[in-house]
Motif scaffolding. Structure first.
Motif, short mmCIF file in Angstrom:
data_model
loop_
_atom_site.label_atom_id
_atom_site.label_comp_id
_atom_site.label_asym_id
_atom_site.label_seq_id
_atom_site.Cartn_x
_atom_site.Cartn_y
_atom_site.Cartn_z
N ARG A 112 15.81 4.80 -4.55
CA ARG A 112 16.13 6.17 -4.16
C ARG A 112 14.92 7.03 -3.87
O ARG A 112 14.98 7.92 -3.02
N HIS A 113 13.83 6.79 -4.58
CA HIS A 113 12.69 7.70 -4.47
C HIS A 113 11.50 7.09 -3.75
O HIS A 113 10.88 7.74 -2.91
N ILE A 114 11.16 5.84 -4.07
CA ILE A 114 9.96 5.25 -3.50
C ILE A 114 10.23 4.65 -2.12
O ILE A 114 9.49 4.91 -1.17
N ALA A 115 11.28 3.84 -2.00
CA ALA A 115 11.56 3.17 -0.72
C ALA A 115 11.72 4.13 0.45
O ALA A 115 11.13 3.92 1.51
N PRO A 116 12.53 5.22 0.33
CA PRO A 116 12.66 6.13 1.49
C PRO A 116 11.34 6.76 1.92
O PRO A 116 11.19 7.12 3.09
N ASN A 117 10.41 6.91 0.98
CA ASN A 117 9.13 7.54 1.31
C ASN A 117 8.03 6.54 1.63
O ASN A 117 6.92 6.94 1.98
N ALA A 118 8.33 5.25 1.50
CA ALA A 118 7.34 4.22 1.81
C ALA A 118 7.73 3.36 3.01
O ALA A 118 6.96 2.49 3.41
N VAL A 119 8.92 3.59 3.56
CA VAL A 119 9.41 2.72 4.62
C VAL A 119 8.85 3.08 5.99
O VAL A 119 8.87 2.25 6.91
N ALA A 120 8.33 4.30 6.15
CA ALA A 120 7.85 4.74 7.47
C ALA A 120 6.76 3.84 8.04
O ALA A 120 6.86 3.39 9.20
N PRO A 121 5.68 3.53 7.31
CA PRO A 121 4.66 2.64 7.89
C PRO A 121 5.18 1.25 8.18
O PRO A 121 4.72 0.60 9.12
N GLY B 60 0.81 -1.21 0.00
CA GLY B 60 0.00 0.00 0.00
C GLY B 60 0.84 1.26 0.00
O GLY B 60 0.51 2.24 -0.69
N ALA B 61 1.95 1.25 0.75
CA ALA B 61 2.82 2.43 0.79
C ALA B 61 3.49 2.68 -0.55
O ALA B 61 3.63 3.83 -0.99
N VAL B 62 3.91 1.61 -1.24
CA VAL B 62 4.56 1.77 -2.55
C VAL B 62 3.55 2.24 -3.59
O VAL B 62 3.86 3.09 -4.43
#
Length: 327
Positions: free
Chosen positions: A237-246, A210-212
């Motif tokens: 570089r772009h998706i993982a750093p912004n989807a890892v929080a949840p 869902g985060a990705v």
């Protein structure tokens, strides 16, 4: 002749800046790395605060996070070096002291075998925390990779992973533990870790998927794709750093749950087994003597409850810090 990066329209730069928490220079940094040179007019000194910087700023001022972090650090310390707190041998017992209460040098008393309850409680942290940490790391890694790929590529890969996760979601944990661990002859922590990872990755996978899916729709990802970034670069570089929080939030809370699950499996006799020292084993042994020697049950159960509570409180604090909607 104008620079290649001058072809990026101003409105695209503004869209990129509004996404990803105000990272206004992300498209220009992408152009630098892809085309081999700095973009004129960029101000590197005016670096915007990231989500992680804001989260750490909030966590340091959250008493719940500070208290739970101190408890967890202490538990990790005694798990790695139990001799710093309890210098005795947890397997050295004296039947003459069976079920005796607290006394000088033995503040928690003795169990039914005459073993020091304080020493066993301290040494029991190693097995329980090892299972929790390793199982969480394995489930988070496997679930993040599979869920992230399913969310990014979609199609048949997403359908297959979703149906596979549904199969594992339908297996009751306790029943699965009775079936899986009853046929395992090993007495170490690794069969328990493997079982928890096997049934724990679907939850992380759905969160990561869902985060990705949400992250890949953002303007900064589309801008990076337009500048020529490949799938690997977009993901890492772009998706993982912004989807890892949840994923981090769910994994932190799940860690405490996995520690409690290990104790439950050991309590019913299919988890860790003697001579391994574990809180679940000690609770199981003390359950039949609760009327005669309640101290045998009080201390390992209290240590287990404190550990689970500390990790759940830590996860709640991290969730509040990483979720902008809760600010």
């Amino acid at each position: 002749m104008p620079e290649p990066t001058d072809r990026i329209p101003p409105e695209a730069r503004d869209a990129v800046g509004s996404a990803a928490g105000g990272a206004a220079g992300l498209a220009t940094r992408e152009a630098e790395s892809l085309e081999g040179g700095p973009v004129p007019g960029t101000a590197r000194s005016a670096k915007a605060r990231s989500l992680w910087t804001d989260a750490w700023h909030d966590l340091r001022r959250n008493p719940v996070f500070v208290l739970s972090a101190l408890v967890i650090v202490f538990l990790l310390l005694i798990a790695v070096w139990p001799s710093l707190v309890a210098g005795g041998n947890p397997l050295q017992c004296d039947l003459a002291k069976s079920q005796e209460g607290p006394q000088a040098g033995h503040p928690f008393g003795f169990d039914a075998q005459g073993c020091d309850v304080f020493t066993r409680t301290v040494h029991g942290a190693r097995a329980s925390i090892t299972v929790g940490v390793c199982a969480t790391a394995g489930a988070a890694l496997l679930g993040s990779v599979l869920g992230g790929l399913a969310g990014y590529y979609g199609g048949w890969w997403d359908a297959v992973l979703s149906r596979l996760a549904d199969v594992f979601f339908g297996i009751p944990i306790i029943l699965g533990g009775l079936v899986f661990l009853s046929v395992v002859t090993g007495r170490s922590v690794w069969p328990v870790v493997g079982f928890i990872v096997l049934l724990g990755w679907p939850q992380i996978s759905r969160i990561a998927r869902g985060a990705v899916v949400a992250a890949k729709q953002h303007d900064y990802v589309q801008a990076a794709r337009a500048l020529g970034a490949g799938d690997a670069r977009l993901l890492l570089r772009h998706i993982a750093p912004n989807a890892v929080a949840p994923v981090i939030v769910v994994a932190t809370i799940a860690l405490g749950t996995y520690i409690a699950l290990e104790a439950t499996l050991s309590f019913i006799g299919v988890g860790l087994r003697p001579p391994t020292v574990s809180w679940g084993i000690d609770i199981s042994n003390a359950s039949t003597q609760i009327r005669n020697a309640p101290h045998m049950l009080l201390w390992p159960a209290g240590a287990l409850s404190l550990t689970v509570l500390a990790f759940i409180m830590l996860g709640d604090a991290v969730r509040d810090a990483l979720d902008p909607k809760l600010r």
